[in-house]
Design an enzyme around this catalytic site. Sequence first.
Site, short mmCIF file in Angstrom:
data_model
loop_
_atom_site.label_atom_id
_atom_site.label_comp_id
_atom_site.label_asym_id
_atom_site.label_seq_id
_atom_site.Cartn_x
_atom_site.Cartn_y
_atom_site.Cartn_z
N THR A 99 3.05 22.91 -33.17
CA THR A 99 3.64 24.24 -33.30
C THR A 99 3.05 25.18 -32.25
O THR A 99 1.83 25.24 -32.08
CB THR A 99 3.37 24.79 -34.71
OG1 THR A 99 4.05 23.97 -35.65
CG2 THR A 99 3.85 26.23 -34.85
N HIS A 132 9.96 14.74 -39.67
CA HIS A 132 8.60 15.13 -40.06
C HIS A 132 8.50 14.96 -41.57
O HIS A 132 8.91 15.81 -42.34
CB HIS A 132 8.33 16.57 -39.66
CG HIS A 132 6.88 16.94 -39.66
ND1 HIS A 132 5.89 16.10 -40.11
CD2 HIS A 132 6.24 18.08 -39.27
CE1 HIS A 132 4.72 16.69 -39.99
NE2 HIS A 132 4.90 17.89 -39.48
N ASN A 153 2.25 15.98 -43.61
CA ASN A 153 1.55 17.27 -43.59
C ASN A 153 2.02 18.28 -44.63
O ASN A 153 1.84 19.48 -44.47
CB ASN A 153 1.64 17.91 -42.20
CG ASN A 153 0.94 17.08 -41.13
OD1 ASN A 153 0.30 16.07 -41.44
ND2 ASN A 153 1.08 17.48 -39.89
N TYR A 197 5.10 19.07 -45.74
CA TYR A 197 6.38 19.76 -45.62
C TYR A 197 7.43 19.08 -46.52
O TYR A 197 7.10 18.22 -47.32
CB TYR A 197 6.79 19.84 -44.15
CG TYR A 197 5.76 20.62 -43.35
CD1 TYR A 197 5.45 21.94 -43.69
CD2 TYR A 197 5.03 20.03 -42.33
CE1 TYR A 197 4.47 22.66 -43.01
CE2 TYR A 197 4.06 20.75 -41.63
CZ TYR A 197 3.78 22.05 -41.99
OH TYR A 197 2.81 22.75 -41.34
N ASN A 244 -1.84 21.43 -46.71
CA ASN A 244 -0.90 22.09 -47.63
C ASN A 244 -1.03 21.60 -49.07
O ASN A 244 -0.03 21.32 -49.76
CB ASN A 244 0.55 21.95 -47.13
CG ASN A 244 0.82 22.82 -45.93
OD1 ASN A 244 0.39 23.97 -45.87
ND2 ASN A 244 1.54 22.28 -44.94
#
Length: 376
Positions: free
Chosen positions: A44, A193, A196, A198, A253
């Site tokens: 990112t 993705h 992580n 998401y 997360n």
Amino acid sequence: MRTVAVGVDGGAVDATDAPMTNLYEPTNLGELSLQNRIVMAPMTRSRAIGNVPNELMAEYYGQRSGAGLIITEGTSPSPNGLGYARIPGAYSEAQFAGWKKVTDAVHERGGKIFLQIMHTGRVTHPLNQPEGALLLAPSAVQLSGKMYTDAEGEQPYPEPTAMDAEAVAHAIQEYADSAKGAVAAGFDGVELHAANGYLIDQFLHPQTNRRDDSYGGDAGRRNAFALEVAKAVADTVGAGRVGIRLSPYGVFNDLGAFDGIDDQFTSLAKALGELGLVYLHMVDHQAMGAPEVPDRIKASMREAFQGAYIASGGFDAARAEAIVADGQADLVAFGRPFLANPDLPRRLKEGLALNDLRPDLFYTPGAEGYTDYPEV
């Protein structure tokens, strides 16, 4: 790719007679010819003003075209998936037009590039989303901590809305539509993705998936969303254009290990391989202080998947060369070194010094700390 070596011309040769694999030699990834086995990892950078890719981003990715494969920063397939300030999307005409500038810049310099499709699910805040977007997740499980917003600084994560069957189906279609638009905009493929913490990863974990329908409950049902997304995207653009990123044992997360994790992720890898996906990209953030990702799960997932395997996680040149030479990985992803070194493959190969990182500029808008790092 476990039992045979693949020659530069794509032909299979007996692995016992094959020459030692070199990190810097050309290779094939599906039908793609790569100039080396070095991958620029997705990172990112928050330079997409208005969530639209731009000329500055085209310059940035074009500078790094010496990688065998570039994987872009996480890019949302939906207004609902825009988690962070100034991340790009891939669902509107303006966004795809912006991405065309990026793919042209990379291809003009001989590179190959995949779009990473990242729906952030519960990892967002309404201040980072456009008007009318929804804050969705598999279940209404609130993420701890705060998120940065341009409008009001750090804000607590809100509780997401649990996705109903219609929302699940709609999200799957958004992934497929985003991939179709990405290929039309010149991308060589897409990476899903599923790591992580998401959206896809939220479906995989019992901490965030508390559903009692066909998408939650046991491990097989928790894998269903990932597999349906992968199949929809593969059916749309071809499985040879689709890779996936996974992070078993990842803690980002609010996630982490759970009972049965090895069996679930190995089963998932096998099913993804059966769909014909071109690669599996393994996340390992031990070098950044995350818990150890056991070698056994890496080995079992790689064996189950059977396709190309991308290793990542704090590699330097020597470790990357070794892991490719002994067959533990087909390609190796580098993250932060690529931020400060647009000519990283050359620097690694020739043993040249690396530029220093400027972490305070990782996510700021503008060229500083983005496109102004010098090449040798």
